[in-house]
Each structure stands twice: as C-alpha cells, then as structure tokens.
Write a protein that holds these residues in place. Structure first.
Motif, PDB file in Angstrom:
ATOM      1  N   ILE A   9       0.616  -1.006   0.326  1.00  0.00           N
ATOM      2  CA  ILE A   9      -0.470   0.381   0.169  1.00  0.00           C
ATOM      3  C   ILE A   9       0.980   1.092   0.589  1.00  0.00           C
ATOM      4  O   ILE A   9       2.038   1.380   0.382  1.00  0.00           O
ATOM      5  CB  ILE A   9      -0.957  -0.217   0.907  1.00  0.00           C
ATOM      6  N   LYS A  10       0.617   2.547  -0.475  1.00  0.00           N
ATOM      7  CA  LYS A  10       1.326   3.487  -0.536  1.00  0.00           C
ATOM      8  C   LYS A  10       0.376   4.307  -1.050  1.00  0.00           C
ATOM      9  O   LYS A  10      -0.610   4.625  -1.808  1.00  0.00           O
ATOM     10  CB  LYS A  10       1.635   3.546  -2.060  1.00  0.00           C
ATOM     11  N   GLN A  11       0.393   5.495   0.154  1.00  0.00           N
ATOM     12  CA  GLN A  11      -0.348   6.958  -0.565  1.00  0.00           C
ATOM     13  C   GLN A  11       0.451   7.747  -0.935  1.00  0.00           C
ATOM     14  O   GLN A  11       1.478   8.014  -1.118  1.00  0.00           O
ATOM     15  CB  GLN A  11      -0.576   7.494   1.071  1.00  0.00           C
ATOM     16  N   LEU A  12      -0.526   8.071  -2.113  1.00  0.00           N
ATOM     17  CA  LEU A  12      -0.339   9.133  -3.115  1.00  0.00           C
ATOM     18  C   LEU A  12      -1.155  10.956  -2.361  1.00  0.00           C
ATOM     19  O   LEU A  12       0.144  10.732  -2.947  1.00  0.00           O
ATOM     20  CB  LEU A  12      -1.665   8.793  -4.171  1.00  0.00           C
ATOM     21  N   ASP A  13      -1.601  10.897  -1.282  1.00  0.00           N
ATOM     22  CA  ASP A  13      -1.886  11.680  -1.212  1.00  0.00           C
ATOM     23  C   ASP A  13      -3.001  11.598   0.016  1.00  0.00           C
ATOM     24  O   ASP A  13      -3.507  10.356   0.726  1.00  0.00           O
ATOM     25  CB  ASP A  13      -2.473  13.085  -1.720  1.00  0.00           C
ATOM     26  N   GLU A  14      -3.575  12.162   0.155  1.00  0.00           N
ATOM     27  CA  GLU A  14      -3.741  12.252   2.260  1.00  0.00           C
ATOM     28  C   GLU A  14      -5.768  11.333   2.052  1.00  0.00           C
ATOM     29  O   GLU A  14      -5.940  10.742   3.131  1.00  0.00           O
ATOM     30  CB  GLU A  14      -4.836  13.896   2.634  1.00  0.00           C
ATOM     31  N   ASN A  15      -5.839  11.688   0.595  1.00  0.00           N
ATOM     32  CA  ASN A  15      -6.915  11.090   0.078  1.00  0.00           C
ATOM     33  C   ASN A  15      -7.065   9.444  -0.393  1.00  0.00           C
ATOM     34  O   ASN A  15      -7.767   9.576  -1.961  1.00  0.00           O
ATOM     35  CB  ASN A  15      -8.406  11.800   0.001  1.00  0.00           C
ATOM     36  N   SER A  16      -5.329   9.347  -1.194  1.00  0.00           N
ATOM     37  CA  SER A  16      -5.332   9.150  -2.330  1.00  0.00           C
ATOM     38  C   SER A  16      -4.775   7.788  -2.095  1.00  0.00           C
ATOM     39  O   SER A  16      -4.116   7.875  -1.648  1.00  0.00           O
ATOM     40  CB  SER A  16      -5.038   9.122  -3.171  1.00  0.00           C
TER      41      SER A  16
END
Length: 260
Positions: A9-16
C-alpha cells in the motif's frame, strides 16, 4: 501504514492510495480514492488475496467499484463489494465470462512467476474469474461525485470493448488501466482487442488537459504527464506507417511500447 504479506500500500496523497500486487509478474495496481461522501475503488486486483481486507483498514466510507475493464487481473475481488460499475460494452464479459481467453490460459497466467507467498485460500487449479451482474453501467462522459472530488469517465476501447480511463479532475490524476503503462507492452494482439480503437484511445487521453500524473494498472506506479506528449507522437507514427492492425508486432516508443 499497513504492512501486508501480499499487498503493498502506498499513499499517493491524503485521500488516495495505490494497492499493488508486486508478488505477481503482472505487478497490478488498484486505486482507492476517498471523498467526503463515499470512496471509489478502481479495480479489485488479481483475486489471489482479498483486497477488501485492505480497503476496510483504509476507510469506513461506502466503497463503489469502478472497473477499468473486464480482465481477470482487474476483477479478482469484485465479489467482495456490493456496488460495482462497468462500461456497458464490457457488461457481457462480466456477466457471462471473458471472451477470447480460455479458463486454462487464465489459470496458467494467474499462477506463474509468483515471488511472494500466497494465502492458503488461493488454488490456481480451481481459480475462477468473477462473474456477476453489475450494479450499474458507465458510459463516456459520466461524472462521479465523491463529495469533494470529481471523476470523469472516458470510454477508451481497444484493449477491451468497454475499457475506460478515469480522470480525477480535482487532483489531475489520470487512471489509464491497461491503455497506458511502461516496462511491458500494451496489449492489443488477441482477438478480443482492437488495434485501431486502441490508437484512437491513446490519442484521446493525450489531449486531456491539466493532467498532473498518469497511473497505469501495471509496472511503474505513477508516470509523469510528459509521457502523454510521447503518446501523441506515437499515434502519429503508427498511423502514418499503417501499423494499427494485427500482426505488426511490438512498437517501442520513449517510455512505453505497444504490441499489435
């Protein structure tokens, strides 16, 4: 961040979030996009492991699944979700089975070149792609509102009749499914594909304004938008040289390749 044996899992931004399956040769990415009212999951992966275990940890929002296209590696955990959308031209494949690929070939592809331990629930000899009725059908130009986030559906056939790309207008993210990615060729060489349509679809996404990042469903996670300029040049080359047809082979460009 979640540590998982199968999914990365990688967080692309705060909501993605990108939810990736790097232990399989296809290096599949699914994408969870959060809004203020609901969330969208773009594809559900290979089905080797249950992606809902991950999305349940990332959000409590109601999740709607948007299917880029009906191929095995994009619908693997569809049965885990109540709300599923697909383009109207891929509905038949979702309900009655994928055309042009035998179950023997699907099982062979799902089980080869795996580099991470798979869950005990995964048995490639009994692997069966999801089949079922979608909640609703998508068409070109549809807009999906997540509350504070606006997604636009582009019908981009070629890899499949109902293949779509999704543009997150709010953030400038363009999710291209199997229409555009790097490292391995974009496939349009088997009977259920259409090279002519695929080239038209490549041209179309190359003209979408204000793209900040391109996210394909395989290989490198996130491509700079300058690749769309290369796509435009490639489209011109393929057309001028009359290469947009079956049997012309692999065509390599700066950052990607296409196999007809």
């Amino acid at each position: 961040m979640i540590n998982d044996l199968w999914f990365t899992i990688k967080q692309l931004d705060e909501n993605s979030y990108a939810i990736s399956e790097y232990g399989h040769w296809e290096k599949v990415h699914s994408f969870l996009l959060l809004g203020t009212e609901k969330a969208v999951l773009i594809d559900t992966g290979l089905g080797i492991d249950n992606i809902k275990r991950i999305t349940d940890q990332l959000t409590t929002l109601p999740i709607e699944v948007i299917t880029t296209h009906v191929h095995t590696d994009h619908i693997g955990s569809h049965e885990q979700y109540e709300i599923i959308y697909v383009h109207e031209s891929d509905k038949d494949w979702l309900v009655n089975g994928i055309k042009g690929l035998s179950i023997e070939q699907i099982r062979k592809d799902i089980s080869r070149d795996i580099t991470l331990p798979t869950p005990e629930t995964f048995n490639p000899d009994k692997y069966q792609p999801f089949q079922g009725e979608p909640t609703g059908l998508l068409k070109d130009g549809d807009v999906i509102e997540l509350g504070n986030r606006r997604l636009i559906i582009y019908h981009t056939p070629g890899h499949s009749p109902g293949h779509i790309s999704i543009f997150d207008e709010t953030n400038g993210y363009l999710f291209t499914g199997d229409l555009l990615y790097d490292e391995t060729p974009i496939y349009a060489f088997y009977p259920s594909t259409n090279p002519y349509d695929l080239v038209n679809s490549l041209e179309r996404i190359s003209e979408i304004p204000n793209v900040s990042m391109v996210y394909g469903s395989h290989n490198t996670l996130g491509l700079e938008p300058k690749i769309l300029k290369e796509v435009k040049n490639a489209v011109k080359f393929l057309r001028e040289n009359e290469l947009t047809k079956f049997g012309t082979g692999i065509h390599k460009f700066n950052g990607f390749s296409v196999h007809f």
